[in-house]
Every structure is written in C-alpha cells, then in structure tokens.
Design a protein around this motif. Sequence first.
Motif, mmCIF file in Angstrom:
data_model
loop_
_atom_site.group_PDB
_atom_site.id
_atom_site.type_symbol
_atom_site.label_atom_id
_atom_site.label_comp_id
_atom_site.label_asym_id
_atom_site.label_seq_id
_atom_site.Cartn_x
_atom_site.Cartn_y
_atom_site.Cartn_z
ATOM 1 N N SER A 1 0.817 -1.213 0.000
ATOM 2 C CA SER A 1 0.000 0.000 0.000
ATOM 3 C C SER A 1 0.850 1.261 0.000
ATOM 4 C CB SER A 1 -0.926 0.002 1.220
ATOM 5 O OG SER A 1 -0.171 -0.025 2.416
ATOM 6 N N GLY A 2 2.171 1.114 0.132
ATOM 7 C CA GLY A 2 3.057 2.263 0.102
ATOM 8 C C GLY A 2 3.635 2.589 1.465
ATOM 9 N N PHE A 3 4.533 3.550 1.497
ATOM 10 C CA PHE A 3 5.187 3.945 2.740
ATOM 11 C C PHE A 3 5.611 5.404 2.625
ATOM 12 C CE2 PHE A 3 8.225 2.070 -0.156
ATOM 13 C CZ PHE A 3 9.299 2.943 -0.149
ATOM 14 N N ARG A 4 5.955 5.972 3.756
ATOM 15 C CA ARG A 4 6.368 7.373 3.823
ATOM 16 C C ARG A 4 7.819 7.420 4.284
ATOM 17 N NH1 ARG A 4 3.878 12.263 3.746
ATOM 18 N NH2 ARG A 4 4.565 13.929 5.143
ATOM 19 N N LEU A 5 8.599 8.281 3.666
ATOM 20 C CA LEU A 5 10.017 8.348 4.017
ATOM 21 C C LEU A 5 10.569 9.739 3.758
ATOM 22 C CD1 LEU A 5 12.288 6.659 1.295
ATOM 23 C CD2 LEU A 5 10.056 7.657 0.843
ATOM 24 N N PRO A 6 11.664 10.105 4.446
ATOM 25 C CA PRO A 6 12.322 11.387 4.179
ATOM 26 C C PRO A 6 13.128 11.306 2.890
ATOM 27 C CG PRO A 6 13.531 10.182 5.849
ATOM 28 C CD PRO A 6 12.298 9.374 5.559
ATOM 29 N N LEU A 7 13.254 12.435 2.212
ATOM 30 C CA LEU A 7 13.944 12.485 0.923
ATOM 31 C C LEU A 7 15.178 13.372 1.013
ATOM 32 C CD1 LEU A 7 10.831 13.000 -1.405
ATOM 33 C CD2 LEU A 7 11.976 10.836 -0.854
ATOM 34 N N PHE A 8 16.190 12.995 0.234
ATOM 35 C CA PHE A 8 17.430 13.776 0.148
ATOM 36 C C PHE A 8 17.673 14.050 -1.335
ATOM 37 C CE2 PHE A 8 21.380 14.307 2.962
ATOM 38 C CZ PHE A 8 21.857 15.369 2.213
ATOM 39 N N PRO A 9 17.218 15.197 -1.859
ATOM 40 C CA PRO A 9 17.450 15.521 -3.275
ATOM 41 C C PRO A 9 18.921 15.860 -3.522
ATOM 42 C CG PRO A 9 15.581 16.762 -2.369
ATOM 43 C CD PRO A 9 16.342 16.192 -1.215
ATOM 44 N N LEU A 10 19.508 15.233 -4.534
ATOM 45 C CA LEU A 10 20.917 15.439 -4.862
ATOM 46 C C LEU A 10 21.087 15.654 -6.358
ATOM 47 C CD1 LEU A 10 22.524 12.587 -2.702
ATOM 48 C CD2 LEU A 10 22.589 15.039 -2.209
ATOM 49 N N GLN A 11 22.224 16.202 -6.735
ATOM 50 C CA GLN A 11 22.531 16.391 -8.153
ATOM 51 C C GLN A 11 23.282 15.182 -8.695
ATOM 52 O OE1 GLN A 11 24.410 20.257 -7.573
ATOM 53 N NE2 GLN A 11 22.746 21.245 -8.694
ATOM 54 N N THR A 12 22.868 14.023 -8.260
ATOM 55 C CA THR A 12 23.447 12.771 -8.721
ATOM 56 C C THR A 12 22.351 11.718 -8.705
ATOM 57 O OG1 THR A 12 25.301 11.234 -8.425
ATOM 58 C CG2 THR A 12 24.155 11.950 -6.439
ATOM 59 N N VAL A 13 22.671 10.530 -9.190
ATOM 60 C CA VAL A 13 21.714 9.426 -9.226
ATOM 61 C C VAL A 13 22.310 8.267 -8.442
ATOM 62 C CG1 VAL A 13 20.455 7.800 -10.697
ATOM 63 C CG2 VAL A 13 20.847 10.149 -11.481
ATOM 64 N N LEU A 14 21.567 7.770 -7.472
ATOM 65 C CA LEU A 14 21.995 6.601 -6.707
ATOM 66 C C LEU A 14 21.354 5.361 -7.319
ATOM 67 C CD1 LEU A 14 23.448 5.380 -4.225
ATOM 68 C CD2 LEU A 14 21.325 5.768 -2.937
ATOM 69 N N PHE A 15 22.177 4.339 -7.556
ATOM 70 C CA PHE A 15 21.700 3.073 -8.103
ATOM 71 C C PHE A 15 21.662 2.017 -6.996
ATOM 72 C CE2 PHE A 15 23.025 5.310 -11.827
ATOM 73 C CZ PHE A 15 22.307 4.786 -12.891
ATOM 74 N N PRO A 16 20.813 1.004 -7.141
ATOM 75 C CA PRO A 16 20.856 -0.109 -6.194
ATOM 76 C C PRO A 16 22.265 -0.699 -6.117
ATOM 77 C CG PRO A 16 18.871 -0.242 -7.523
ATOM 78 C CD PRO A 16 19.708 0.859 -8.112
ATOM 79 N N ASP A 17 22.732 -0.956 -4.906
ATOM 80 C CA ASP A 17 24.073 -1.477 -4.607
ATOM 81 C C ASP A 17 25.172 -0.445 -4.831
ATOM 82 O OD1 ASP A 17 23.389 -4.164 -3.813
ATOM 83 O OD2 ASP A 17 22.960 -4.571 -5.914
#
Length: 229
Positions: A8-24
């Motif tokens: 059903s989804g979840f709520r979380l804090p966000l950290f906007p960055l000028q980069t892209v984070l990939f899994p692992d």
Amino acid sequence: MFSPDDGSGFRLPLFPLQTVLFPDGLLSLKVFEVRYLDMVSRCHEEGTPFGVVSLTQGREVRDARSTAESFHTVGTLASIQSLERTHPGLLTARCRGTHRFVLRGQEQLKHGLWMGDATLQEDDQTVAVPADLLHVQQALRQVASSLAPRAHDGSGRESPIGEPFRWDDCGWVANRWCELLPVAAELKQRCMMLDNPLLRLELVADMLEKLRIVAGQADGDERDDGGPA
C-alpha cells in the motif's frame, strides 16, 4: 519515520541530490544543513533508510538565491552503513543504495525537509551477461582492479565499486558503469529507471563505445583475429 512497504506504500524522508543513486551503489555524504542533520541521525539510530532523488531544478544546498527544488519521482533507498560526527554540525555518512521506489506524492515541511509517499519498484531480475557483452563486463573488472588499491593507500578513499561483486549480472554491471561514466545525470536517471537490465547494459555498451572507453565487440574480434586495428 519509515514504514515498510506492504503493497500500500510507505512514507520516508527524501534527500534531493545532483546525482543518481543506483541499487548497490555507494554514496558518501557530508551533512551540515539543519534539515538533514536530524533526519540522517534518526535514520541511523532507527536503522531506517531515506530516499535519494535526483534534482531537476534547484541546488543541493539552499541559500537566499536558490530556486525552488524539484526532482524526479523515481529514486533509490539509501541505507546508512556508517555515520561519523567529524566536527560540530557536520556528519559524514557512508551509504549504500538498496531498492528503487516511485513517489506518489511529496511535501516539504516547514524546516525544508522533503517527505515522500512511495511504493517500491520491482528489483532487477538476474540476467546473465550475454557473450556479445562480455567485453563490457571485462572492462569493468579492469577498472575495479585499478581502483582497488585506493582502499589501502592510507588516503581514506574507498573504491566506488563495492562488494559483493556480481560480474555475471547484467543489471549490476550496467549500474556500476552508469555510476562511473562522465554523462549527464538525466541520462543516468533514465538508465536507472529502466526495468530491463539487459537493455540497460546494451545502452551502457553504446555509451562506452561512443566515449571510446571500450571498443565494440566486432572491433575487438577483428583485432583478435589479426585484422587492422
């Protein structure tokens, strides 16, 4: 602060960055803005992730001249592996990307922290690297080998390619190349959002060839057979 996704989804804090984070993927952060100091500390204490999203407008650090922040709605959860308070008002965090998520809504709190309502995106299926893309995998192995001494040279730097290595996994190989390539964040974001890991690796192979970092498979075969370089 973070609730597991039960569908059903979840709520979380966000950290906007000028980069892209990939899994692992590995991410080092120096945190000094008030809006993030408490958030990062709480996430570390509670063992919960925060969401990294790539900015489309605005800057990582706010000041009087900053424009309003906006960001992509697909991001990656960041799990804090270590946290150090190196100076008063300064935290150094080492994080690892885990799962991709899709934002269904977001709001900015009074002190500037962004919160998002999200659902998890399916993880990449494990797809073996095909024979015609093995040169891309082998080139990444060489890069990883050349970067490995950084972790032991006393400088405190760590290799951007972290264990566990999954050399025969299309998605993992593609993601590590995307982190390393000198291309725009927008292009990296588009690659991260792809749900087909083989297609992502094929796109990476095209970028490597265009950037003259890795020769195409056909060119490599021709040289191996004694043809013209």
